[in-house]
Enzyme design. Structure first.
Site, PDB file in Angstrom:
ATOM      1  CB  CYS A  83      -5.851  -2.038  11.504  1.00 33.21           C
ATOM      2  SG  CYS A  83      -5.236  -0.938  10.245  1.00 33.21           S
ATOM      3  CB  SER A 116      -0.873  -0.016   1.249  1.00 34.78           C
ATOM      4  OG  SER A 116      -1.661   1.142   1.257  1.00 34.78           O
TER       5      SER A 116
END
Lengths: 377, 395
Positions: free
Chosen positions: A320, A196
């Site tokens: 997360c 990412s």
């Protein structure tokens, strides 16, 4: 301000942002359209795709742009599972995976997929003998975090990949979100690779999945033609171009950047070890970009907020995951106390030694304050 | 560590008078191809030795696999030309390889070396036997052939030979124009022509707006693959729309393709003269489509005296596809864009066209000026192996 939460995200590079803005303005066409505006957008997209492919040493058709690493991870695992319906659904993985995989695996387990945990060495690396043993049952997929986001354990994906190569029916997925653009990565022995851009100064919403030619993959999103036949939806040329740019910039002078971060890492570890009541949970041979530590006499949340008020940004576990003790640290054999009181400092190449010194100083002050509040000397 | 690649020319060496020219061309080709990689080349009339660093070896071998005129090559380790050094190298080599039977062969171009080739081969065989377990000598069908070549300043050791691409260095036969449509056959035809030493320039007949710019991009991508074998391919883009529309308006529908091919051949002839090319090449394969039956070929070919080379004429479609996959043009060729041969195709094209009929139809067309104009408006794109980034500033 001291920003030490680069494993959660990095600040977007100005040049990358410029690419996004310029491309958005100058190439407004849909790359799937057949007219000139569409074609020029498509050409730009293809060039970006080729650049990414050549930087990663793969073929352009093996690059699939996605919206985030979580999508890439879900896509890789679910895509492979659906593509080989007649194979036994067995996946080898580790307890060190990112939430996008660990929660997916928990869900898949309920659906009847067999999720086997690989045994870990003391330093968190996969026990290769155990891997060899478990590979004999020809699992469909091995999915591994290259660099663990919480403590920074690095898995030797070259060796692991070579071992898996001996079992041609088993595919190897690597989540490289915390490795690419930070440490050297070779995709030679890897079948699927997620990463990412926002972890290396790119945009949020800009990620990719590398899928080697020989791997079958069922789409998560169906639809018309797009950047890749495996993922439908109008491609954002600007996002894709900025991904290519961010990756190019990230890989430039990688050695120098890594060495610089190593220095910061060593300073930080040394400094933390000198503070009473602080234990460093990261291993010496882990990623220099991540230092995980626990403060034994205080919970991590109040400390995090106290530091945040001083404009120092670090994190507890990963951005997360949710509260409670860290599963990763428990898996690494740490006790409940250490696992529930951990903090993570994560660097980028833009951090400085000054910042590390300053951080250590303020950390000590804050710990002293918290101590007083609790009435501890 | 340094490695030496020993190159054998194969068919080149049979051409006695021209051998120097051939070898020189091959030398230039290799030098050009290895630009940017540190290397030295020694050439003689039977072989070439390229010395490179071991780390560069994979990329060098990949590049050598795009050079015609190389029949075979070996990758050798360089050793000091002394008995001790050679024995040591043979020992290491025998311990690295997996085999049960073996043979050692020795060649001495430096006859001052103290032991005769036969004796030294036996001696080295002894070294292998002493340092390995349960290995056997087999002089006829060994699993492992250990070759030792002793020269004045160095000795080489190698164990296997690699097939090169064969053929002649591109350019020894001069220049030819390739009709490059974007299909599967024409790039293969171009590759095979290059293999026999023809330097190609590609010609693309474009029918904008009936065909798309994507179709041109596809042809450019194909030309780029062929450029790997000869540095750069010039792509002549022929604006063919007017002629095609003229044929379509005035001709008999079933003859459309025949007449169109005759026009193309006329243009090819003019371009050959203009570009000093000795032939033109296309991907016609006998009987594959209506315009490629022998009767069609006869009628179409009647407009020109320039040799028309059809390298894939006698290959089956599957054979052509195999080559296309091997050279990497297949994936591009099957992209679904219409080319000028498919946009105006009639339902039932004539399979056995008559020349008289063609002449009658062409009488009604005023094509001479159209052809002249078309050739004048033809423009050239230079396609190199490496795609230059058009959007570098953004990336």
């Amino acid at each position: 301000m001291i920003y030490f939460d680069n494993a959660a995200t990095t600040f977007t590079n100005e040049e990358v942002l410029n690419t996004f803005v310029e491309v958005t303005k100058k190439f407004p066409g849909n790359p799937n359209a057949n007219h000139a505006l569409g074609m020029i957008a498509k050409k730009l997209m293809q060039e970006a795709e080729e650049q990414v492919a050549s930087l990663l040493g793969v073929h352009p058709s093996e690059v699939i742009f996605t919206s985030c690493a979580s999508e890439s991870n879900n896509f890789a695992v679910q895509g492979v599972l659906h593509s080989y319906p007649y194979r036994k659904k067995r996946i080898l993985t580790t307890p060190l995976e990112h939430a996008s995989l660990s929660t997916l695996f928990a869900h898949l387990k309920e659906e009847g997929v067999e999720i086997c945990m690989l045994r870990l060495e003391e330093n968190g690396q996969i026990d290769l003998a155990d891997l060899e043993e478990k590979l004999k049952e020809e699992p469909l997929l091995v999915s591994i975090h290259h660099v663990n986001s919480e403590v920074g354990v690095i898995q030797d994906i070259d060796t692991i990949g070579r071992i898996i190569k001996k079992y041609p029916k088993t595919y190897f997925h690597v989540d490289g979100t915390q490795s690419i653009g930070k440490i050297p990565v070779s995709l030679l022995n890897v079948d699927l690779f997620s990463c990412s851009a926002h972890k290396f100064f790119g945009l949020k919403g800009s990620a990719c999945l590398i899928k080697k030619e020989h791997v079958r993959l069922t789409p998560l999103i169906y639809g018309g033609k797009s950047q890749s036949i495996y993922r439908a939806g109008t491609p954002s040329v600007a996002v894709i171009a900025s991904f290519a740019k961010a990756l190019r910039l990230a890989l430039e002078h990688l050695d120098e950047k890594e060495n610089h971060v190593k220095k910061l890492h060593d300073m930080m570890v040394q400094g933390l070890k000198e503070i009473p009541g602080v234990v460093v949970n990261s291993c010496q041979d882990g990623s220099p970009y991540i230092v995980n530590f626990s403060v034994l006499f205080t919970k991590s949340e109040p400390l995090l907020h106290a530091l945040s008020e001083q404009e120092i940004y670090i994190s507890t576990k990963t951005a997360c995951s949710k509260g409670g003790a860290s599963d990763v640290l428990l898996a690494l054999g740490k006790n409940e106390k250490i696992a529930s009181r951990s903090l993570r400092v994560s660097f980028s190449c833009q951090n400085t030694e000054e910042e590390v010194k300053c951080f250590l100083k303020i950390l000590k002050e804050q710990l002293a304050v918290l101590n007083l509040e609790k009435g501890v000397n | 560590m340094k490695k030496v690649i020993l190159i054998k020319y194969g068919e080149l060496t049979t051409k006695k008078g021209n051998r120097n020219f051939f070898v020189q061309l091959l030398f230039e080709r290799i030098t050009k191809k290895l630009e940017g990689i540190s290397h030295t080349i020694q050439k003689d009339l039977s072989r070439m030795c390229i010395t490179v660093e071991e780390v560069d070896l994979p990329s060098v071998l990949e590049k050598l696999n795009t050079i015609f005129g190389i029949h075979e090559f070996e990758v050798a380790t360089v050793i000091e030309p002394t008995v001790d050094a050679i024995e040591e190298a043979v020992r290491i080599c025998s311990q690295q390889e997996t085999f049960t039977t073996f043979k050692v062969e020795v060649k001495r171009s430096d006859k001052r070396f103290p032991i005769s080739s036969m004796d030294f081969a036996k001696q080295l065989g002894g070294v292998v036997l002493r340092n390995t377990a349960s290995k056997k000598v087999d002089v006829h069908h060994p699993d492992l052939r250990i070759m030792v070549e002793i020269r004045e300043k160095q000795a080489f050791l190698y164990t296997r030979s690699y097939r090169g691409l064969g053929g002649y260095p591109v350019g020894v036969q001069g220049k030819g124009l390739l009709m490059l449509s974007g299909g599967i056959d024409s790039p293969v035809a171009g590759y095979l022509a290059q293999k026999r030493g023809i330097k190609i320039e590609a010609v693309y007949f474009e029918a904008l707006p009936h065909t798309s710019l994507e179709a041109r991009e596809k042809v450019i991508a194909l030309a780029r693959i062929l450029a790997k074998y000869q540095n750069e391919v010039k792509l002549h883009v022929v604006p063919f729309t007017k002629i095609q529309e003229e044929i379509y308006k005035n001709g008999k529908k079933e003859y459309t393709i025949t007449i169109m091919r005759r026009m193309m051949y006329r243009i090819m002839e003019m371009l050959c003269k203009k570009q000093h090319a000795k032939c033109f090449i296309n991907g016609e394969s006998i009987g594959q489509v209506a315009s490629q039956t022998l009767s069609s070929m006869e009628v179409i070919n009647a407009v020109t005296n320039v040799p028309v080379i059809r390298p894939v004429a006698c290959l089956d479609k599957l054979e052509i596809m195999d080559i296309a996959r091997k050279i990497g043009t297949y994936e591009t060729s099957i992209l679904p864009y219409e080319d000028c041969c498919t946009v105006f195709v009639p339902k039932h094209p004539v399979i056995h066209p008559e020349l008289v009929e063609c002449l009658k139809i062409e009488d009604h067309l005023h094509f001479e000026n159209l052809i002249k104009e078309t050739v004048e408006n033809t423009f050239v794109l230079k396609i190199s192996e490496e795609k230059e980034q058009q959007f570098k500033n953004f990336l």
